[in-house]
Design a protein around this motif. Structure first.
Motif, PDB file in Angstrom:
ATOM      1  N   ILE A  51       0.845  -1.204   0.000  1.00 18.40           N
ATOM      2  CA  ILE A  51       0.000   0.000   0.000  1.00 18.40           C
ATOM      3  C   ILE A  51       0.876   1.248   0.000  1.00 18.40           C
ATOM      4  O   ILE A  51       0.582   2.237  -0.691  1.00 18.40           O
ATOM      5  CB  ILE A  51      -0.949  -0.015   1.217  1.00 18.40           C
ATOM      6  CG1 ILE A  51      -1.929  -1.189   1.118  1.00 18.40           C
ATOM      7  CG2 ILE A  51      -1.715   1.307   1.317  1.00 18.40           C
ATOM      8  CD1 ILE A  51      -2.769  -1.410   2.367  1.00 18.40           C
ATOM      9  N   GLU A 101      -5.486   9.626   1.972  1.00 18.73           N
ATOM     10  CA  GLU A 101      -6.167   8.543   1.254  1.00 18.73           C
ATOM     11  C   GLU A 101      -5.517   7.193   1.550  1.00 18.73           C
ATOM     12  O   GLU A 101      -6.207   6.200   1.834  1.00 18.73           O
ATOM     13  CB  GLU A 101      -6.109   8.811  -0.257  1.00 18.73           C
ATOM     14  CG  GLU A 101      -6.665   7.660  -1.103  1.00 18.73           C
ATOM     15  CD  GLU A 101      -6.358   7.842  -2.585  1.00 18.73           C
ATOM     16  OE1 GLU A 101      -6.631   6.910  -3.353  1.00 18.73           O
ATOM     17  OE2 GLU A 101      -5.841   8.917  -2.973  1.00 18.73           O
ATOM     18  N   TYR A 102      -4.194   7.143   1.529  1.00 22.81           N
ATOM     19  CA  TYR A 102      -3.511   5.870   1.734  1.00 22.81           C
ATOM     20  C   TYR A 102      -3.379   5.507   3.206  1.00 22.81           C
ATOM     21  O   TYR A 102      -3.312   4.315   3.556  1.00 22.81           O
ATOM     22  CB  TYR A 102      -2.162   5.872   1.010  1.00 22.81           C
ATOM     23  CG  TYR A 102      -2.358   5.618  -0.468  1.00 22.81           C
ATOM     24  CD1 TYR A 102      -2.387   4.325  -0.967  1.00 22.81           C
ATOM     25  CD2 TYR A 102      -2.598   6.670  -1.344  1.00 22.81           C
ATOM     26  CE1 TYR A 102      -2.608   4.083  -2.306  1.00 22.81           C
ATOM     27  CE2 TYR A 102      -2.822   6.438  -2.692  1.00 22.81           C
ATOM     28  CZ  TYR A 102      -2.825   5.137  -3.166  1.00 22.81           C
ATOM     29  OH  TYR A 102      -3.074   4.896  -4.500  1.00 22.81           O
ATOM     30  N   ARG A 152      -5.842   5.953   5.154  1.00 19.62           N
ATOM     31  CA  ARG A 152      -7.152   5.320   5.336  1.00 19.62           C
ATOM     32  C   ARG A 152      -7.114   3.875   4.841  1.00 19.62           C
ATOM     33  O   ARG A 152      -7.649   2.968   5.490  1.00 19.62           O
ATOM     34  CB  ARG A 152      -8.225   6.103   4.578  1.00 19.62           C
ATOM     35  CG  ARG A 152      -9.645   5.555   4.775  1.00 19.62           C
ATOM     36  CD  ARG A 152     -10.632   6.214   3.844  1.00 19.62           C
ATOM     37  NE  ARG A 152     -10.290   5.964   2.436  1.00 19.62           N
ATOM     38  CZ  ARG A 152     -10.570   4.824   1.810  1.00 19.62           C
ATOM     39  NH1 ARG A 152     -11.170   3.830   2.434  1.00 19.62           N
ATOM     40  NH2 ARG A 152     -10.222   4.674   0.552  1.00 19.62           N
ATOM     41  N   LYS A 153      -6.488   3.618   3.710  1.00 12.01           N
ATOM     42  CA  LYS A 153      -6.378   2.251   3.194  1.00 12.01           C
ATOM     43  C   LYS A 153      -5.602   1.357   4.163  1.00 12.01           C
ATOM     44  O   LYS A 153      -5.952   0.192   4.353  1.00 12.01           O
ATOM     45  CB  LYS A 153      -5.700   2.259   1.824  1.00 12.01           C
ATOM     46  CG  LYS A 153      -6.545   2.856   0.716  1.00 12.01           C
ATOM     47  CD  LYS A 153      -5.856   2.726  -0.642  1.00 12.01           C
ATOM     48  CE  LYS A 153      -6.751   3.282  -1.754  1.00 12.01           C
ATOM     49  NZ  LYS A 153      -6.123   3.122  -3.092  1.00 12.01           N
ATOM     50  N   GLN A 154      -4.563   1.915   4.790  1.00  7.40           N
ATOM     51  CA  GLN A 154      -3.815   1.149   5.780  1.00  7.40           C
ATOM     52  C   GLN A 154      -4.692   0.796   6.977  1.00  7.40           C
ATOM     53  O   GLN A 154      -4.664  -0.334   7.482  1.00  7.40           O
ATOM     54  CB  GLN A 154      -2.584   1.949   6.244  1.00  7.40           C
ATOM     55  CG  GLN A 154      -1.562   2.264   5.167  1.00  7.40           C
ATOM     56  CD  GLN A 154      -0.637   1.109   4.833  1.00  7.40           C
ATOM     57  OE1 GLN A 154      -0.949  -0.056   5.083  1.00  7.40           O
ATOM     58  NE2 GLN A 154       0.500   1.415   4.245  1.00  7.40           N
TER      59      GLN A 154
END
Length: 202
Positions: free
Chosen positions: A129, A170-171, A173-175
């Motif tokens: 990610i 954004e990333y 949040r993905k984590q």
């Protein structure tokens, strides 16, 4: 099993420096270990809870992915437009894993091997990610342009910081979404720990 997030806004202004243009971000990965003792799954888990890398002020993680980001390049103004000259995103990723300090009994060694493989799988996904984020941030740097009346590109710098921050959030949040899925009750992390302890998964 946790990842270390970036700050909400990267200090773009502080890290700008001249750098030659290359294709794509520069990402380096390293691995570190911390030593634990014990001859049973329960003893090993207890040691990880005591000596694992810190996750916040009070908690410790079993394994961890750490990030060290850097932005290279220089904002230059030409024909009234500010762009990044030599813009490139650099990311150092460090994976931290536990490692027994002594030889384990054969049955525990077998369970440990599977447990560690799952640690690596989990942290490598955090790394994946982060790599995806690095690619996106590198693209932001290379394509950034802003018409700025200020001769030093001050407004352009603020806009670039906002664009970088948007990608980072954004990333992050993905984590968090990935960790929430892995750490939920009955999820992959719980199953991995139960297997290390030698208990039926139910």
């Amino acid at each position: 099993m946790a990842f270390r997030r970036f700050a909400a806004v990267l200090a773009v202004a502080a890290s700008l420096a001249a750098w030659p243009a290359f294709a794509g971000p520069l990402v380096k990965e390293t691995v570190e270990y911390y030593s634990i003792s014990g001859r049973t799954g329960a003893e090993l888990l207890r040691e990880m809870n005591r000596h694992g890398p810190r996750h916040g002020f009070l908690r410790r993680a079993i394994a961890q992915t750490r990030y060290a980001p850097d932005i290279r390049g220089k904002l230059v103004k030409q024909d009234g437009v500010c762009r990044m000259k030599g813009g490139r995103f650099l990311l150092n990723i460090t994976y931290v894993y536990p490692r027994p300090s002594e030889k384990l009994p054969s049955d525990v060694a077998r369970r440990w091997k599977a447990f560690q493989a799952d640690n690596v799988r989990h942290e490598k996904m955090h790394g994946r990610i982060a790599r995806e984020m690095a690619v996106k941030l590198d693209r932001v740097l290379k394509t950034f342009s802003y018409r700025d009346r200020n001769s030093r590109c001050n407004m352009a710098m603020l806009k670039l910081e906002r664009e970088v921050d948007k990608v980072v959030r954004e990333y992050n949040r993905k984590q968090r979404v990935f960790d929430a899925k892995e750490h939920r009750q009955g999820g992959a992390v719980e199953k991995s720990i139960v297997a290390l302890l030698g208990k039926p998964s139910g």
